[in-house]
Motif scaffolding. Structure first.
Motif, mmCIF file in Angstrom:
data_model
loop_
_atom_site.group_PDB
_atom_site.id
_atom_site.type_symbol
_atom_site.label_atom_id
_atom_site.label_comp_id
_atom_site.label_asym_id
_atom_site.label_seq_id
_atom_site.Cartn_x
_atom_site.Cartn_y
_atom_site.Cartn_z
ATOM 1 N N LEU A 204 0.698 -1.374 0.044
ATOM 2 C CA LEU A 204 -0.069 -0.059 0.066
ATOM 3 C C LEU A 204 0.738 1.552 -0.014
ATOM 4 C CD1 LEU A 204 -2.659 -0.609 2.517
ATOM 5 C CD2 LEU A 204 -2.923 -0.961 0.016
ATOM 6 N N THR A 205 0.452 2.290 -0.736
ATOM 7 C CA THR A 205 0.954 3.586 -0.593
ATOM 8 C C THR A 205 0.255 4.368 0.521
ATOM 9 O OG1 THR A 205 -0.616 4.582 -2.173
ATOM 10 C CG2 THR A 205 1.558 3.719 -3.123
ATOM 11 N N ASP A 206 0.854 5.637 0.810
ATOM 12 C CA ASP A 206 -0.081 6.532 1.678
ATOM 13 C C ASP A 206 -1.390 6.734 1.167
ATOM 14 O OD1 ASP A 206 2.198 6.624 3.320
ATOM 15 O OD2 ASP A 206 3.001 8.657 2.597
ATOM 16 N N ALA A 207 -1.487 6.854 0.026
ATOM 17 C CA ALA A 207 -2.878 7.175 -0.719
ATOM 18 C C ALA A 207 -3.714 5.855 -0.517
ATOM 19 C CB ALA A 207 -2.868 7.569 -2.055
ATOM 20 N N GLY A 208 -3.075 4.689 -0.541
ATOM 21 C CA GLY A 208 -3.984 3.564 -0.461
ATOM 22 C C GLY A 208 -3.967 3.213 1.104
ATOM 23 N N GLU A 209 -3.141 3.811 2.220
ATOM 24 C CA GLU A 209 -3.586 3.667 3.548
ATOM 25 C C GLU A 209 -4.808 4.593 3.851
ATOM 26 O OE1 GLU A 209 -2.173 2.253 6.140
ATOM 27 O OE2 GLU A 209 -0.613 1.116 5.083
ATOM 28 N N SER A 210 -4.848 5.732 3.023
ATOM 29 C CA SER A 210 -5.883 6.613 3.284
ATOM 30 C C SER A 210 -7.324 6.338 2.842
ATOM 31 C CB SER A 210 -5.677 8.248 2.627
ATOM 32 O OG SER A 210 -6.662 9.055 2.767
ATOM 33 N N LEU A 211 -7.247 5.634 1.725
ATOM 34 C CA LEU A 211 -8.320 5.137 1.081
ATOM 35 C C LEU A 211 -8.867 3.868 2.168
ATOM 36 C CD1 LEU A 211 -10.662 5.190 -0.927
ATOM 37 C CD2 LEU A 211 -9.178 3.640 -2.345
ATOM 38 N N PHE A 212 -7.990 3.197 2.446
ATOM 39 C CA PHE A 212 -8.483 1.980 3.361
ATOM 40 C C PHE A 212 -8.989 2.706 4.809
ATOM 41 C CE2 PHE A 212 -7.488 -0.294 7.104
ATOM 42 C CZ PHE A 212 -8.408 -1.516 6.790
ATOM 43 N N ARG A 213 -8.603 3.838 5.140
ATOM 44 C CA ARG A 213 -9.185 4.058 6.440
ATOM 45 C C ARG A 213 -10.741 4.762 5.974
ATOM 46 N NH1 ARG A 213 -4.090 5.864 7.240
ATOM 47 N NH2 ARG A 213 -4.324 7.816 6.164
ATOM 48 N N GLN A 214 -10.769 5.306 4.853
ATOM 49 C CA GLN A 214 -12.168 5.954 4.373
ATOM 50 C C GLN A 214 -13.155 4.702 4.110
ATOM 51 O OE1 GLN A 214 -10.924 9.095 1.258
ATOM 52 N NE2 GLN A 214 -12.861 8.467 0.623
ATOM 53 N N LEU A 215 -12.675 3.670 3.522
ATOM 54 C CA LEU A 215 -13.554 2.359 3.271
ATOM 55 C C LEU A 215 -13.790 1.728 4.405
ATOM 56 C CD1 LEU A 215 -12.159 1.167 -0.117
ATOM 57 C CD2 LEU A 215 -14.109 2.722 0.306
ATOM 58 N N ALA A 216 -12.904 1.594 5.427
ATOM 59 C CA ALA A 216 -13.057 1.014 6.517
ATOM 60 C C ALA A 216 -14.297 1.694 7.510
ATOM 61 C CB ALA A 216 -11.845 0.990 7.537
ATOM 62 N N GLY A 217 -14.045 2.962 7.320
ATOM 63 C CA GLY A 217 -15.092 3.932 8.137
ATOM 64 C C GLY A 217 -16.515 3.638 7.617
ATOM 65 N N ALA A 218 -16.494 3.374 6.165
ATOM 66 C CA ALA A 218 -17.877 3.050 5.332
ATOM 67 C C ALA A 218 -18.351 1.748 5.632
ATOM 68 C CB ALA A 218 -17.525 3.418 4.032
ATOM 69 N N ALA A 219 -17.465 0.825 5.838
ATOM 70 C CA ALA A 219 -17.883 -0.455 6.308
ATOM 71 C C ALA A 219 -18.442 -0.757 7.479
ATOM 72 C CB ALA A 219 -16.567 -1.509 5.736
ATOM 73 N N THR A 220 -17.718 0.195 8.403
ATOM 74 C CA THR A 220 -18.203 0.050 9.822
ATOM 75 C C THR A 220 -19.589 0.589 9.898
ATOM 76 O OG1 THR A 220 -16.019 0.240 10.620
ATOM 77 C CG2 THR A 220 -17.733 0.933 12.029
ATOM 78 N N ALA A 221 -19.930 1.773 9.238
ATOM 79 C CA ALA A 221 -21.174 2.308 9.332
ATOM 80 C C ALA A 221 -22.158 1.648 8.612
ATOM 81 C CB ALA A 221 -21.039 3.880 8.588
ATOM 82 N N HIS A 222 -21.880 0.849 7.182
ATOM 83 C CA HIS A 222 -22.790 -0.078 6.962
ATOM 84 C C HIS A 222 -23.225 -1.197 7.883
ATOM 85 C CE1 HIS A 222 -24.739 -2.043 3.505
ATOM 86 N NE2 HIS A 222 -24.122 -3.447 4.052
ATOM 87 N N ASP A 223 -22.037 -1.782 8.626
ATOM 88 C CA ASP A 223 -22.314 -2.725 9.473
ATOM 89 C C ASP A 223 -23.436 -2.249 10.530
ATOM 90 O OD1 ASP A 223 -21.569 -5.636 10.490
ATOM 91 O OD2 ASP A 223 -21.010 -4.447 12.407
ATOM 92 N N GLN A 224 -23.058 -0.989 11.098
ATOM 93 C CA GLN A 224 -23.955 -0.674 12.164
ATOM 94 C C GLN A 224 -25.395 -0.458 11.731
ATOM 95 O OE1 GLN A 224 -23.183 -0.129 15.447
ATOM 96 N NE2 GLN A 224 -21.256 -0.977 14.768
ATOM 97 N N ARG A 225 -25.287 0.066 10.289
ATOM 98 C CA ARG A 225 -26.911 0.128 9.854
ATOM 99 C C ARG A 225 -27.605 -1.295 9.915
ATOM 100 N NH1 ARG A 225 -28.283 1.759 3.509
ATOM 101 N NH2 ARG A 225 -30.393 1.764 3.813
ATOM 102 N N LEU A 226 -26.717 -2.200 9.361
ATOM 103 C CA LEU A 226 -27.326 -3.508 9.282
ATOM 104 C C LEU A 226 -27.830 -4.026 10.825
ATOM 105 C CD1 LEU A 226 -24.888 -5.535 6.918
ATOM 106 C CD2 LEU A 226 -27.301 -4.677 6.342
#
Length: 146
Positions: free
Chosen positions: A95-117
């Motif tokens: 991963l690059t720094d940009a990859g790390e950043s996108l990972f954090r962004q998507l992890a937040g989205a995945a967590t929010a989706h799980d909370q919605r479920l």
């Protein structure tokens, strides 16, 4: 043959899985990603992999499909690939720094989706649901012995 008294379990599960999957795809897209990108980033963050072949196996996609996704991810600055000095046929992916950043962004989205479920379910109900889904999976993957 008698009429079914209710919706078959497999049909209800398939419909629910399709709805949840679409919603998750939309959530990831809104956060700047996709399911393949999320799976690749998640795998790179959570597993010690030696090369691209191991990554393909861990993500559960064919090598050529992974190469297609990695080409796009590399072009977007999310990952780097380099040849293994001890085996030039093997590519190592990082991963690059940009990859790390996108990972954090998507992890937040995945967590929010799980909370919605989980909305409206108790922890005990989630545990029961997980257990029931595991049992359904075992029912399908365990060979039937005559």
């Amino acid at each position: 043959m008698p009429r079914p008294t209710g919706t078959p379990v497999g049909l209800a599960l398939a419909r629910t899985a399709k709805t949840v999957s679409r919603a998750f795809d939309e959530t990831l897209a809104a956060a700047g990603g996709s399911m393949p990108v999320w799976l690749i980033l998640l795998t790179l963050k959570t597993q010690e992999l030696g090369n691209q072949r191991e990554l393909a196996k861990a993500v559960g996609i064919e090598g050529a499909t992974l190469t297609h996704h990695l080409n796009a991810m590399e072009s977007n600055g999310l990952v780097t690939r380099r040849r293994d000095p001890s085996n030039r046929r093997v590519h190592q992916v990082e991963l690059t720094d940009a990859g790390e950043s996108l990972f954090r962004q998507l992890a937040g989205a995945a967590t929010a989706h799980d909370q919605r479920l989980r909305t409206g379910f108790s922890d005990a109900e989630i545990d029961t649901l997980t257990s029931l889904l595991d049992r359904l999976q075992r029912n399908i993957t365990t060979p039937i012995v005559p």
